[in-house]
Design an enzyme around this catalytic site. Sequence first.
Site, PDB file in Angstrom:
ATOM      1  N   ASN A  38       0.695  -0.833   0.409  1.00 41.11           N
ATOM      2  CA  ASN A  38       0.423  -0.006   0.179  1.00 41.11           C
ATOM      3  C   ASN A  38       1.126   1.022  -0.293  1.00 41.11           C
ATOM      4  OD1 ASN A  38      -1.843   2.670   1.687  1.00 41.11           O
ATOM      5  ND2 ASN A  38      -3.168   0.866   1.192  1.00 41.11           N
ATOM      6  N   SER A  40     -11.695  -3.710   2.325  1.00 43.33           N
ATOM      7  CA  SER A  40     -10.134  -3.440   2.360  1.00 43.33           C
ATOM      8  C   SER A  40      -9.468  -3.403   3.593  1.00 43.33           C
ATOM      9  CB  SER A  40     -10.500  -1.912   1.129  1.00 43.33           C
ATOM     10  OG  SER A  40      -8.927  -1.208   1.265  1.00 43.33           O
ATOM     11  N   SER A  83      -4.857   0.384  -2.854  1.00 38.90           N
ATOM     12  CA  SER A  83      -5.128   1.320  -2.714  1.00 38.90           C
ATOM     13  C   SER A  83      -6.184   1.176  -1.694  1.00 38.90           C
ATOM     14  CB  SER A  83      -5.485   2.029  -4.084  1.00 38.90           C
ATOM     15  OG  SER A  83      -5.437   3.924  -3.483  1.00 38.90           O
ATOM     16  N   GLU A  84      -6.664   1.956  -0.618  1.00 36.46           N
ATOM     17  CA  GLU A  84      -7.801   1.176   0.233  1.00 36.46           C
ATOM     18  C   GLU A  84      -8.473   1.681  -0.320  1.00 36.46           C
ATOM     19  OE1 GLU A  84      -5.110   3.603   0.971  1.00 36.46           O
ATOM     20  OE2 GLU A  84      -5.411   5.272   1.661  1.00 36.46           O
ATOM     21  N   ASN A  85      -9.290   2.483  -1.150  1.00 33.55           N
ATOM     22  CA  ASN A  85     -10.224   2.735  -1.395  1.00 33.55           C
ATOM     23  C   ASN A  85     -10.258   1.843  -2.712  1.00 33.55           C
ATOM     24  OD1 ASN A  85      -8.512   3.521  -3.636  1.00 33.55           O
ATOM     25  ND2 ASN A  85     -10.328   4.146  -4.248  1.00 33.55           N
TER      26      ASN A  85
END
Lengths: 231, 217
Positions: free
Chosen positions: B22, B87, B45-47
């Site tokens: 990340n 996520s 990607s944390e979205n």
Amino acid sequence: MINKKVNNISEALKGIKNNMTLMLGGFGFSGIPENAIAELVTLGVSGLTCISNNAGVDDFGLLLQQKQIKKMVSSYVGENDEFGRQMLSGELEVELIPQGTLAERCRAAQAGFPAVYTPAGYGTEVAQGKETREFNGKMYVLEHAFKADFSFVKAWKGDEAGNLIFKGTARNFNPNMCGAAKITVAEVEELVSLGTLDPNQIHIPGIFVQRIFQGDTYEKRIEQRTVRVKD
Amino acid sequence: MLDKTGIAKRIAKEVQDGYYVNLGIGIPTLVANYVRNDIEVEFQSENGVLGMGPFPFEGEEDADVINAGKQTITTLPGASFFDSAMSFSMIRGQHVDLTILGAMEVAENGDIANWKIPGKMVKGMGGAMDLVASAENIIVAMMHTNKRGESKLLKRCSLPLTGVGCVKKIVTNMAVLEVTENGFKLLERAPDVSVETIKEATEGNLIIEGEIPKMHI
């Protein structure tokens, strides 16, 4: 089949009142319930508490412009000057919480958990006044499930049974907010006829959705247009 | 002294075959450009995307495919999309192997501050608190000093914390340092930077053992 389809946007938002707590899906502009937001602006309801990861940008977060929001619960509100102004002047109450905690507090509400322990925020101001506990040598913070009146989500495709399929990173918080409020209102780009969606491909089963409608239009703005040049 | 690209290049050497990574916004984003191409790495990607690719070609942007910085991106073969709870399950559940992020301050005990400056407009922590509280392997990418020339490697953070005791390694424009029980252990120095210069620029306890090698970039 239990039919969740409503005929129009005003039917979709029936029962919305001042001072309610709303969940709104989306990350940045991706996957936001554009039609429901526009209708909330038209209705002019005020004193709202909004649980939403972001708060739009200046000319898009109309709910803020019209001062319909009393409190925002978000993880990141960087791109909105009006938000900053209202926050600093004290007109708007803001609770900033970690993004994963926001997601999990939605999911806990959906799944029937009253609270969850997370390591996020331990030892920071986010954990102030909250219960903490050690598990296996590590410290965790107790975070409570949200309680909301309405949840507004946006999906790519749906059917009259309320089944939903999301697209790309527009999925984000939307599935976690389904069934996390008393009433979940789903808007979709395409409301397809029953039996069209493959049951194997459903992301959210219709049981989590009370009302569904096809949005009139989707602007789908891009916040940061980044491209590369072909060699 | 290294520039931002130099820092990114040095951090890229920490990325190993089979890692899920990340990357935060800023210098960390640049790291993706310098990872060896003979290893397999997937960027999260944390979205809600795993298997992020480069930016799209002009005209091929998709509003429904963005990264956590809200930039339009592409996906590589084998990529997947998922919701926010999943996520952060990847992050909190330590399935992501390496987190690289920026910081305003790091303390010698591994505390990190990177989300809030009192008196200034607060934007929010986004996913940073989840990332630092959960990741087993966190590398901070930052300048050694701030714009006023003051050290960002401190005895104690002065800004509101993002996480406690979580930073393991720091790569700055001057040095590579490891956070140990006794403070910042100097591992490497930038090619043209002396140990003396690093000492002066580090407020927290700096541990220097033997000859400090130059970074290979």
